[in-house]
Design a protein around this motif. Structure first.
Motif, PDB file in Angstrom:
ATOM      1  N   PRO A   1      19.038 -34.685-119.365  1.00 25.10           N
ATOM      2  CA  PRO A   1      19.360 -33.487-119.909  1.00 25.10           C
ATOM      3  C   PRO A   1      18.180 -32.574-119.849  1.00 25.10           C
ATOM      4  O   PRO A   1      17.000 -32.821-120.140  1.00 25.10           O
ATOM      5  CB  PRO A   1      19.508 -33.540-121.362  1.00 25.10           C
ATOM      6  CG  PRO A   1      18.905 -35.191-121.645  1.00 25.10           C
ATOM      7  CD  PRO A   1      19.051 -35.799-120.408  1.00 25.10           C
ATOM      8  N   ARG A   2      18.575 -31.212-119.170  1.00 30.65           N
ATOM      9  CA  ARG A   2      17.288 -30.486-118.785  1.00 30.65           C
ATOM     10  C   ARG A   2      17.911 -29.010-118.960  1.00 30.65           C
ATOM     11  O   ARG A   2      19.221 -28.558-118.807  1.00 30.65           O
ATOM     12  CB  ARG A   2      17.006 -30.709-117.437  1.00 30.65           C
ATOM     13  CG  ARG A   2      18.185 -30.765-116.305  1.00 30.65           C
ATOM     14  CD  ARG A   2      17.729 -31.427-115.293  1.00 30.65           C
ATOM     15  NE  ARG A   2      18.672 -31.432-114.198  1.00 30.65           N
ATOM     16  CZ  ARG A   2      19.878 -32.308-113.941  1.00 30.65           C
ATOM     17  NH1 ARG A   2      20.043 -33.067-114.873  1.00 30.65           N
ATOM     18  NH2 ARG A   2      20.762 -31.911-113.039  1.00 30.65           N
ATOM     19  N   ILE A   3      16.920 -28.049-119.600  1.00 32.84           N
ATOM     20  CA  ILE A   3      17.217 -26.537-119.260  1.00 32.84           C
ATOM     21  C   ILE A   3      16.403 -26.319-117.928  1.00 32.84           C
ATOM     22  O   ILE A   3      15.083 -26.381-118.128  1.00 32.84           O
ATOM     23  CB  ILE A   3      16.856 -25.860-120.682  1.00 32.84           C
ATOM     24  CG1 ILE A   3      17.673 -26.585-121.769  1.00 32.84           C
ATOM     25  CG2 ILE A   3      16.731 -24.519-120.358  1.00 32.84           C
ATOM     26  CD1 ILE A   3      17.508 -25.924-123.082  1.00 32.84           C
ATOM     27  N   VAL A   4      16.883 -25.692-117.075  1.00 28.91           N
ATOM     28  CA  VAL A   4      16.241 -25.039-116.029  1.00 28.91           C
ATOM     29  C   VAL A   4      16.666 -23.728-115.677  1.00 28.91           C
ATOM     30  O   VAL A   4      17.625 -22.954-116.304  1.00 28.91           O
ATOM     31  CB  VAL A   4      16.574 -26.083-114.681  1.00 28.91           C
ATOM     32  CG1 VAL A   4      16.354 -27.397-114.770  1.00 28.91           C
ATOM     33  CG2 VAL A   4      18.353 -25.914-114.553  1.00 28.91           C
ATOM     34  N   PRO A   5      15.965 -23.024-114.537  1.00 26.53           N
ATOM     35  CA  PRO A   5      16.322 -21.443-114.427  1.00 26.53           C
ATOM     36  C   PRO A   5      17.697 -21.461-114.004  1.00 26.53           C
ATOM     37  O   PRO A   5      18.212 -22.368-113.202  1.00 26.53           O
ATOM     38  CB  PRO A   5      15.321 -20.990-113.271  1.00 26.53           C
ATOM     39  CG  PRO A   5      14.091 -22.016-113.611  1.00 26.53           C
ATOM     40  CD  PRO A   5      14.734 -23.431-113.948  1.00 26.53           C
ATOM     41  N   TYR A   6      18.381 -20.339-114.264  1.00 21.02           N
ATOM     42  CA  TYR A   6      19.956 -20.290-113.909  1.00 21.02           C
ATOM     43  C   TYR A   6      19.990 -20.096-112.408  1.00 21.02           C
ATOM     44  O   TYR A   6      19.050 -19.347-111.821  1.00 21.02           O
ATOM     45  CB  TYR A   6      20.421 -18.951-114.588  1.00 21.02           C
ATOM     46  CG  TYR A   6      21.840 -18.698-114.279  1.00 21.02           C
ATOM     47  CD1 TYR A   6      22.944 -18.763-115.192  1.00 21.02           C
ATOM     48  CD2 TYR A   6      22.172 -17.990-112.998  1.00 21.02           C
ATOM     49  CE1 TYR A   6      24.226 -18.837-115.094  1.00 21.02           C
ATOM     50  CE2 TYR A   6      23.703 -17.891-112.906  1.00 21.02           C
ATOM     51  CZ  TYR A   6      24.446 -18.243-113.896  1.00 21.02           C
ATOM     52  OH  TYR A   6      25.805 -18.051-113.491  1.00 21.02           O
ATOM     53  N   GLN A   7      20.679 -20.941-111.710  1.00 15.52           N
ATOM     54  CA  GLN A   7      20.828 -20.939-110.310  1.00 15.52           C
ATOM     55  C   GLN A   7      21.912 -21.463-109.769  1.00 15.52           C
ATOM     56  O   GLN A   7      22.659 -21.968-110.507  1.00 15.52           O
ATOM     57  CB  GLN A   7      19.672 -21.841-109.857  1.00 15.52           C
ATOM     58  CG  GLN A   7      19.751 -23.287-110.266  1.00 15.52           C
ATOM     59  CD  GLN A   7      18.469 -24.167-110.356  1.00 15.52           C
ATOM     60  OE1 GLN A   7      18.272 -24.796-109.079  1.00 15.52           O
ATOM     61  NE2 GLN A   7      17.610 -24.318-111.156  1.00 15.52           N
ATOM     62  N   PRO A   8      22.398 -21.268-108.392  1.00 16.92           N
ATOM     63  CA  PRO A   8      23.550 -21.905-107.793  1.00 16.92           C
ATOM     64  C   PRO A   8      23.352 -23.408-107.836  1.00 16.92           C
ATOM     65  O   PRO A   8      22.305 -24.014-108.007  1.00 16.92           O
ATOM     66  CB  PRO A   8      23.396 -21.458-106.257  1.00 16.92           C
ATOM     67  CG  PRO A   8      22.542 -20.119-106.579  1.00 16.92           C
ATOM     68  CD  PRO A   8      21.582 -20.387-107.468  1.00 16.92           C
ATOM     69  N   LEU A   9      24.542 -23.836-107.915  1.00 15.15           N
ATOM     70  CA  LEU A   9      24.501 -25.377-107.605  1.00 15.15           C
ATOM     71  C   LEU A   9      24.821 -25.849-106.213  1.00 15.15           C
ATOM     72  O   LEU A   9      25.505 -25.112-105.409  1.00 15.15           O
ATOM     73  CB  LEU A   9      25.683 -25.893-108.572  1.00 15.15           C
ATOM     74  CG  LEU A   9      25.686 -25.690-110.037  1.00 15.15           C
ATOM     75  CD1 LEU A   9      26.942 -26.176-110.690  1.00 15.15           C
ATOM     76  CD2 LEU A   9      24.545 -26.296-110.679  1.00 15.15           C
ATOM     77  N   SER A  10      24.465 -27.125-105.737  1.00 21.10           N
ATOM     78  CA  SER A  10      24.734 -27.367-104.567  1.00 21.10           C
ATOM     79  C   SER A  10      25.615 -28.657-104.605  1.00 21.10           C
ATOM     80  O   SER A  10      25.428 -29.564-105.421  1.00 21.10           O
ATOM     81  CB  SER A  10      23.508 -27.733-103.850  1.00 21.10           C
ATOM     82  OG  SER A  10      23.836 -28.439-102.596  1.00 21.10           O
ATOM     83  N   LEU A  11      26.803 -28.424-104.189  1.00 23.55           N
ATOM     84  CA  LEU A  11      27.967 -29.636-104.271  1.00 23.55           C
ATOM     85  C   LEU A  11      28.460 -29.924-103.090  1.00 23.55           C
ATOM     86  O   LEU A  11      29.016 -29.456-102.203  1.00 23.55           O
ATOM     87  CB  LEU A  11      29.107 -29.201-105.182  1.00 23.55           C
ATOM     88  CG  LEU A  11      28.515 -28.710-106.595  1.00 23.55           C
ATOM     89  CD1 LEU A  11      29.713 -28.127-107.418  1.00 23.55           C
ATOM     90  CD2 LEU A  11      28.371 -30.322-107.500  1.00 23.55           C
ATOM     91  N   ASP A  12      28.880 -31.276-102.816  1.00 30.35           N
ATOM     92  CA  ASP A  12      29.626 -31.879-101.551  1.00 30.35           C
ATOM     93  C   ASP A  12      31.199 -31.213-101.681  1.00 30.35           C
ATOM     94  O   ASP A  12      31.726 -31.200-102.514  1.00 30.35           O
ATOM     95  CB  ASP A  12      29.459 -33.401-101.784  1.00 30.35           C
ATOM     96  CG  ASP A  12      30.034 -33.949-100.683  1.00 30.35           C
ATOM     97  OD1 ASP A  12      29.224 -34.709 -99.882  1.00 30.35           O
ATOM     98  OD2 ASP A  12      31.099 -33.759 -99.933  1.00 30.35           O
TER      99      ASP A  12
END
Ligand SMILES: Cc1ncc(COP(=O)(O)O)c(C=O)c1O
Length: 356
Positions: free
Chosen positions: A46-57
């Protein structure tokens, strides 16, 4: 306590100014919560990270079979500077029920609540403070197995994103015009209508487009079997006050169990206003509107809290409600719920939860 790792952004975005319009769902904050589910391991990292696009298959199962669910709630800034959430445990409960219906793993309650708390706390400076504004919170979860074939996924992602939003109505509580849909249906009993999942919303688009073309803001759905009983509005539950009694459709499996709906019912009970959850036929509504027995009509939902209905259209009949004005019960529910959300009114235990 969950150990939620926090990676802060090195490039904070420019926040909207106090007078900038906050068009619903268009601006997102600096951070997001992410957690992965892997069959056999459970929820990991579980993590809080900078808002960013996701990379998905591209073969990711959610794209093909729609196994996903979401929630919606808001954070508010009180006058004394506290950050408040409205009944977040009820969103977890509904998420759990959606997960069960959609064959997805449950999100542990303490992780859900802590993720909300920690993310909103980190981006609390994004909560707008002008009257009617708030920080919309969108938890969501989807299937990530790279696989074509219909079965429950073995892996998922759960995220939370935040969006500062403006007043739902620019000019206060404006009554809306509602189209009662008698051709398309949204959901059927035994289907997925009571789960908060994208499939229900895509099913609603054609009727929404039709209603908009006719000049109506929202669609009021009838039941999917007989097209005879009232269900709910596009993103709101519906209430009528008929001859002094507040009535709303009972939860039957095909409508969303709204948290604002439940809160409005509980408030009416506390105030001694007769309130019934039952089957309501469209014929009863047309009759009540024709005879003047319909005293008020309003929708309930997180976005607008309550939304007075000024006109209902069924087949070729246009029915004006309360002369296009806001009824006293509608107003009282709105004032009380918004008062509790903003920490101005003492609500029942657990309705207002402070972010710490
Ligand atoms: C279909 C539908 N019905 C009802 C509601 C109202 O639910 P709540 O009061 O929990 O926002 C919503 C909004 O989330 C919705 O999308």
């Amino acid at each position: 306590m969950y150990n939620i790792r926090i990676e802060k952004t090195a490039t904070p975005k420019k926040k909207p100014g106090a007078d900038d319009p906050l068009k619903f769902g268009t601006i997102f904050t600096d951070h997001m919560f992410v957690c992965d589910y892997i069959e056999g391991q459970g929820w990991v990292d579980p993590r809080i990270v900078p808002y960013q696009p996701l990379s998905l298959d591209p073969s990711c199962m959610v794209f093909h079979y729609g196994q996903e669910m979401f929630e919606g709630l808001k954070a508010y800034k009180s006058e004394d500077g506290r950050t408040l959430l409205f009944r977040p445990d009820k969103n977890w409960e509904r998420a759990k029920n959606s997960n069960i219906r959609l064959c997805m793993p449950e999100i542990p309650k303490d992780m859900f609540l802590q993720a909300l708390n920690d993310l909103v706390k980190l981006d609390a400076d994004w909560i707008p403070t002008k009257p009617g504004t708030s920080l919309y919170i969108r938890p969501f979860m989807f299937a990530t197995d790279p696989f074509l074939g219909v079965r429950p996924s073995n892996t998922y992602k759960f995220l939370i994103i935040l969006s500062p939003v403006g007043a739902y109505y620019e000019s206060g509580l404006d009554p809306v015009k509602i189209w009662i849909e008698d051709e398309y249906v949204r959901a059927v009993r035994g289907g997925i209508g009571e789960a908060k999942t994208g499939g229900n919303y895509v099913a609603s688009l054609a009727a929404q487009v039709k209603a908009h073309e006719e000049g109506y803001a929202q669609v009021l759905w009838l039941d999917g079997v007989e097209r005879k009983y009232i269900e709910e509005v596009g993103a709101m539950n519906i209430f009528f006050k008929i001859n002094g009694t507040v009535v709303t459709p009972q939860l039957n499996g095909s409508i969303l169990p709204g948290i604002t709906r439940r809160s409005a019912i509980e408030l009416c009970r506390e105030w001694g206003i007769p309130v019934e959850e039952r089957k309501i036929s469209v014929d009863e509504i047309v009759e009540a509107a024709r005879t003047g027995a319909m005293e008020e009509c309003f929708g309930t939902g997180t976005a607008a809290v309550v939304s007075p209905v000024g006109e209902l259209r069924y087949e070729n009949e246009k029915m004006a409600i309360t002369g296009g004005k806001i009824g006293p019960v509608t107003q009282r529910i709105y004032d009380t719920i918004t008062g509790i959300q903003l920490g101005k009114v003492e609500g029942p235990e657990g309705w207002s939860v402070e972010v710490k």
